[in-house]
Scaffold this active site. Structure first.
Site, mmCIF file in Angstrom:
data_model
loop_
_atom_site.group_PDB
_atom_site.id
_atom_site.type_symbol
_atom_site.label_atom_id
_atom_site.label_comp_id
_atom_site.label_asym_id
_atom_site.label_seq_id
_atom_site.Cartn_x
_atom_site.Cartn_y
_atom_site.Cartn_z
ATOM 1 N N ASP A 128 -2.158 -4.486 -6.648
ATOM 2 C CA ASP A 128 -2.077 -3.780 -6.752
ATOM 3 C C ASP A 128 -4.141 -2.749 -5.902
ATOM 4 O O ASP A 128 -3.368 -1.570 -6.600
ATOM 5 C CB ASP A 128 -1.107 -2.407 -7.145
ATOM 6 C CG ASP A 128 -0.602 -1.774 -7.125
ATOM 7 O OD1 ASP A 128 -0.526 -1.356 -5.717
ATOM 8 O OD2 ASP A 128 0.077 -1.055 -7.846
ATOM 9 N N ASP A 166 3.668 -7.747 -2.852
ATOM 10 C CA ASP A 166 2.416 -7.597 -2.425
ATOM 11 C C ASP A 166 1.028 -7.975 -1.496
ATOM 12 O O ASP A 166 0.517 -7.760 -1.427
ATOM 13 C CB ASP A 166 1.862 -5.532 -3.717
ATOM 14 C CG ASP A 166 2.471 -4.461 -2.904
ATOM 15 O OD1 ASP A 166 3.713 -4.864 -1.611
ATOM 16 O OD2 ASP A 166 2.229 -3.807 -3.635
ATOM 17 N N ASP A 317 8.233 4.562 -10.423
ATOM 18 C CA ASP A 317 6.713 3.712 -9.529
ATOM 19 C C ASP A 317 5.719 3.573 -9.810
ATOM 20 O O ASP A 317 4.314 3.127 -9.891
ATOM 21 C CB ASP A 317 7.105 4.511 -7.810
ATOM 22 C CG ASP A 317 8.594 3.755 -7.827
ATOM 23 O OD1 ASP A 317 8.432 2.490 -7.607
ATOM 24 O OD2 ASP A 317 9.446 4.824 -6.756
#
Length: 343
Positions: A128, A166, A317
């Site tokens: 991330d 991701d 989130d």
């Protein structure tokens, strides 16, 4: 997140196989019951009909526990709304601290119910890019140990694994430094090889969403990450793009990676993407969203293996728009999703 989506931290395992099995044996109440007779025990949920989809409903999931608490407080209307989440199969995000135990407990619970567990591995090093869900394994060896533990925990039991939200996308969008690329490709290839080598485990590599860019940008990186050996790829993980747009994106990408099948995260896409506020954070706890199609293998296109709730509806989130830390349960947001839903 780097403006593509708020994947959110994983949720740790909270129940042993024995507890899960006991909960399954106690299951017997559904949302169609008489509210006047409801009490905390009625929070226990049953499995969805197998013909609708093979996926497991965790009777000890966060939403199910919240339903029990709401009923105990006499908040029957809210409990009724949250059953829309509690009674659906959602993915279990494996915590690296006890990965083998969790993978074993979840797959054993699912197997006893005659269903398939859906697991998410989200522990790639440098995860991330320092955003809300930063972290991941300390290095490549730690990640390989993590995958080993998950594989040992799954064993021969049925599982569907969504691999590293991701991880490939951030190799493409400039978020992950160039010097880390080769290791990440190697780690993803190794994970695909190991997990697809299990008796009954399906593996879907994360492949972005309909709003971030073009399939032309990601198809070659997916090949380097092992898509040819994987069962397929996942789109819209933790995002809000409509099922129609997600399928269009997935079909275009599939044509570039040998016709691979894919799954779509429909957990929160009932009202499509948010178009207000800061464009860089529209993915993060956007208001006015709704639950999407419930998990099923009965999809609208033969290339789509399933609609899945990969993001766990009701979990934040990240610390934006008043939300708690990524991955933490947020009752108000969960209720908003449920109330806006037509499911």
């Amino acid at each position: 997140m780097y403006g593509s989506r708020g994947v959110g931290a994983f949720a740790g395992g909270r129940a042993s196989a024995a507890v899960l099995g006991a909960a399954l044996l106690l299951a017997g109440c559904s949302s169609g019951g008489d509210d006047s007779k409801e009490g905390p025990a009625s929070a226990v949920v049953t499995q969805q009909p197998k013909e609708a989809g093979p996926f497991w409903v965790n009777p000890d999931g966060a939403a199910a526990r919240e339903v029990g608490e709401l009923l105990g407080d006499g908040r029957k209307a809210e409990a009724r709304q949250l059953r829309k989440i509690a009674e659906q199969p959602v993915a279990e995000w494996i915590n690296p601290e006890n990965a083998e135990e969790q993978a074993r407990d979840f797959t054993e619970g699912a197997d006893k119910a005659g269903r398939r567990a859906v697991l998410v591995l989200y522990n790639i090093p440098h995860r991330d890019c320092g955003q809300y869900s930063q972290g991941g394994a300390a290095d490549g060896d730690a990640y390989r140990d993590f995958v080993d533990a998950v594989a040992e925990g799954i064993g021969d039991r049925p599982a569907t694994v969504v691999l590293e939200p991701d991880a490939v996308l951030h190799l493409v969008d400039g978020c992950t430094p160039e010097e880390l690329h080769e290791e990440r490709y190697d780690l993803l290839q190794g994970a695909v090889t190991q997990l697809t080598g299990l008796k009954d485990t399906k593996v879907y590599l994360d492949a972005g969403n309909a709003g971030w860019g073009s399939p032309d940008q990601i198809h070659e990186p997916l090949k380097r990450a092992g898509i040819e050996q994987a069962d397929g790829f996942a789109v819209n993980v933790s995002n809000f793009y409509t099922t129609e747009d997600s399928i269009a994106y997935g079909k275009e990408l599939s044509a570039k990676v040998g016709g691979k099948h894919f799954v779509v995260d429909t957990s929160r896409n009932g009202n499509g993407p948010y178009t207000g506020g800061d464009p860089d954070e529209r993915w993060c706890n956007p208001p006015g969203r709704a639950l999407g199609e419930t998990p099923t293998t009965r999809t609208s296109d033969p290339l789509v293996d399933a609609y899945l709730w990969i993001k766990r509806p009701g979990e934040s989130d990240g610390e934006c728009k008043g939300g708690p830390k990524a991955g933490e349960w947020w009752e108000d947001y969960a209720l908003g999703l449920a109330r806006a839903s037509t499911t």
